[in-house]
Enzyme design. Structure first.
Site, PDB file in Angstrom:
ATOM      1  N   ASP A  31       0.847  -1.195   0.000  1.00 39.39           N
ATOM      2  CA  ASP A  31       0.000   0.000   0.000  1.00 39.39           C
ATOM      3  C   ASP A  31       0.883   1.245   0.000  1.00 39.39           C
ATOM      4  O   ASP A  31       1.885   1.319   0.721  1.00 39.39           O
ATOM      5  CB  ASP A  31      -0.921  -0.009   1.226  1.00 39.39           C
ATOM      6  N   ASN A  88     -13.138  -3.466   2.112  1.00 39.92           N
ATOM      7  CA  ASN A  88     -14.129  -2.409   2.246  1.00 39.92           C
ATOM      8  C   ASN A  88     -15.054  -2.412   1.032  1.00 39.92           C
ATOM      9  O   ASN A  88     -14.606  -2.654  -0.090  1.00 39.92           O
ATOM     10  CB  ASN A  88     -13.435  -1.044   2.346  1.00 39.92           C
ATOM     11  N   GLU A  96     -12.262   3.300  -1.398  1.00 41.59           N
ATOM     12  CA  GLU A  96     -11.768   4.424  -2.190  1.00 41.59           C
ATOM     13  C   GLU A  96     -11.448   4.015  -3.618  1.00 41.59           C
ATOM     14  O   GLU A  96     -11.608   4.802  -4.547  1.00 41.59           O
ATOM     15  CB  GLU A  96     -10.503   5.009  -1.542  1.00 41.59           C
ATOM     16  N   VAL A  97     -10.943   2.797  -3.799  1.00 39.78           N
ATOM     17  CA  VAL A  97     -10.559   2.331  -5.134  1.00 39.78           C
ATOM     18  C   VAL A  97     -11.516   1.209  -5.529  1.00 39.78           C
ATOM     19  O   VAL A  97     -11.625   0.194  -4.823  1.00 39.78           O
ATOM     20  CB  VAL A  97      -9.101   1.831  -5.149  1.00 39.78           C
ATOM     21  N   HIS A 101     -10.097  -5.289  -3.331  1.00 34.77           N
ATOM     22  CA  HIS A 101      -8.769  -5.543  -2.786  1.00 34.77           C
ATOM     23  C   HIS A 101      -8.892  -5.981  -1.337  1.00 34.77           C
ATOM     24  O   HIS A 101      -9.743  -5.499  -0.590  1.00 34.77           O
ATOM     25  CB  HIS A 101      -7.872  -4.300  -2.889  1.00 34.77           C
ATOM     26  N   MET A 102      -8.015  -6.896  -0.987  1.00 37.77           N
ATOM     27  CA  MET A 102      -7.908  -7.359   0.394  1.00 37.77           C
ATOM     28  C   MET A 102      -6.696  -6.671   1.009  1.00 37.77           C
ATOM     29  O   MET A 102      -5.591  -6.754   0.469  1.00 37.77           O
ATOM     30  CB  MET A 102      -7.728  -8.879   0.395  1.00 37.77           C
ATOM     31  N   HIS A 103      -6.903  -5.948   2.104  1.00 36.37           N
ATOM     32  CA  HIS A 103      -5.780  -5.362   2.842  1.00 36.37           C
ATOM     33  C   HIS A 103      -5.216  -6.449   3.764  1.00 36.37           C
ATOM     34  O   HIS A 103      -5.970  -7.029   4.568  1.00 36.37           O
ATOM     35  CB  HIS A 103      -6.239  -4.210   3.733  1.00 36.37           C
TER      36      HIS A 103
HETATM   37  P1  5GP Z   1      -9.804   1.295   0.230  1.00 36.46           P
HETATM   38  O1  5GP Z   1     -10.125   2.462   1.105  1.00 36.46           O
HETATM   39  O2  5GP Z   1     -10.402   1.433  -1.152  1.00 36.46           O
HETATM   40  O3  5GP Z   1     -10.159  -0.024   0.875  1.00 36.46           O
HETATM   41  O4  5GP Z   1      -8.245   1.254   0.108  1.00 36.46           O
HETATM   42  C1  5GP Z   1      -7.540   1.712  -0.997  1.00 36.46           C
HETATM   43  C2  5GP Z   1      -6.077   1.643  -0.654  1.00 36.46           C
HETATM   44  O5  5GP Z   1      -5.323   1.794  -1.841  1.00 36.46           O
HETATM   45  C3  5GP Z   1      -5.618   2.724   0.317  1.00 36.46           C
HETATM   46  O6  5GP Z   1      -5.067   2.118   1.479  1.00 36.46           O
HETATM   47  C4  5GP Z   1      -4.588   3.509  -0.487  1.00 36.46           C
HETATM   48  O7  5GP Z   1      -3.496   3.934   0.311  1.00 36.46           O
HETATM   49  C5  5GP Z   1      -4.164   2.522  -1.560  1.00 36.46           C
HETATM   50  N1  5GP Z   1      -3.746   3.130  -2.822  1.00 36.46           N
HETATM   51  C6  5GP Z   1      -4.436   4.073  -3.522  1.00 36.46           C
HETATM   52  N2  5GP Z   1      -3.776   4.401  -4.644  1.00 36.46           N
HETATM   53  C7  5GP Z   1      -2.652   3.642  -4.653  1.00 36.46           C
HETATM   54  C8  5GP Z   1      -1.549   3.537  -5.567  1.00 36.46           C
HETATM   55  O8  5GP Z   1      -1.497   4.212  -6.609  1.00 36.46           O
HETATM   56  N3  5GP Z   1      -0.571   2.664  -5.258  1.00 36.46           N
HETATM   57  C9  5GP Z   1      -0.614   1.887  -4.122  1.00 36.46           C
HETATM   58  N4  5GP Z   1       0.420   1.054  -3.914  1.00 36.46           N
HETATM   59  N5  5GP Z   1      -1.634   1.973  -3.235  1.00 36.46           N
HETATM   60  C10 5GP Z   1      -2.633   2.843  -3.489  1.00 36.46           C
END
Ligand code: 5GP
Length: 116
Positions: A31, A88, A96-97, A101-103
């Site tokens: 991340d 999420n 956000e994206v 995706h799995m964190h």
């Molecule tokens: P979400 O809130 O959608 O579950 O998490 C999206 C995650 O993607 C966030 O933790 C953010 O830091 C990460 N992220 C967003 N853009 C990029 C990117 O361009 N590169 C990487 N490596 N992580 C990203």
């Protein structure tokens, strides 16, 4: 047709990312804004915008996300102490994206699960 996100460009290596694993079904990379010493995102190579869009035919890729999480947790040295897997969904879930995706988060005590 769902709109591509920056994650599709990472899968295709069109923009830089710290990719730690890739196979025919999934890609994993660190991340960009890590919330813990280990913070890796594990994503299907297929664009699935949200968990609401998951289909039966995606079960192989979704299962692979877990076996890759297990492998990466071991590689990171956090398997025994423990870690958290987070997905999420949509606005209330804090997504956000819009490419699922799995964190994989660990490397320190994470405390109780946060809601809000
Ligand atoms: P979400 O809130 O959608 O579950 O998490 C999206 C995650 O993607 C966030 O933790 C953010 O830091 C990460 N992220 C967003 N853009 C990029 C990117 O361009 N590169 C990487 N490596 N992580 C990203």
């Amino acid at each position: 047709m769902a709109e591509e996100t920056i994650f599709s460009k990472i899968i295709r290596k069109e923009i830089p990312a710290d990719v730690v694993y890739q196979d025919d079904l999934v890609t994993a990379f660190r991340d960009i804004n890590p919330r813990a010493p280990s913070h890796i995102l594990i994503i299907p190579n297929k664009l699935i915008p949200t968990v609401n869009d998951v289909e039966t035919e995606d079960e192989l890729a979704l299962g692979r996300m877990f076996t890759v999480a297990r492998k990466l947790a071991a590689d990171e040295g956090i398997a025994e102490d423990g870690y958290r897997l987070i997905m999420n969904c949509n606005n209330h879930g804090g997504q956000e994206v819009y490419h699922i995706h799995m964190h994989l988060v660990g490397g320190r005590p994470l405390g109780p699960m946060l809601i809000g």
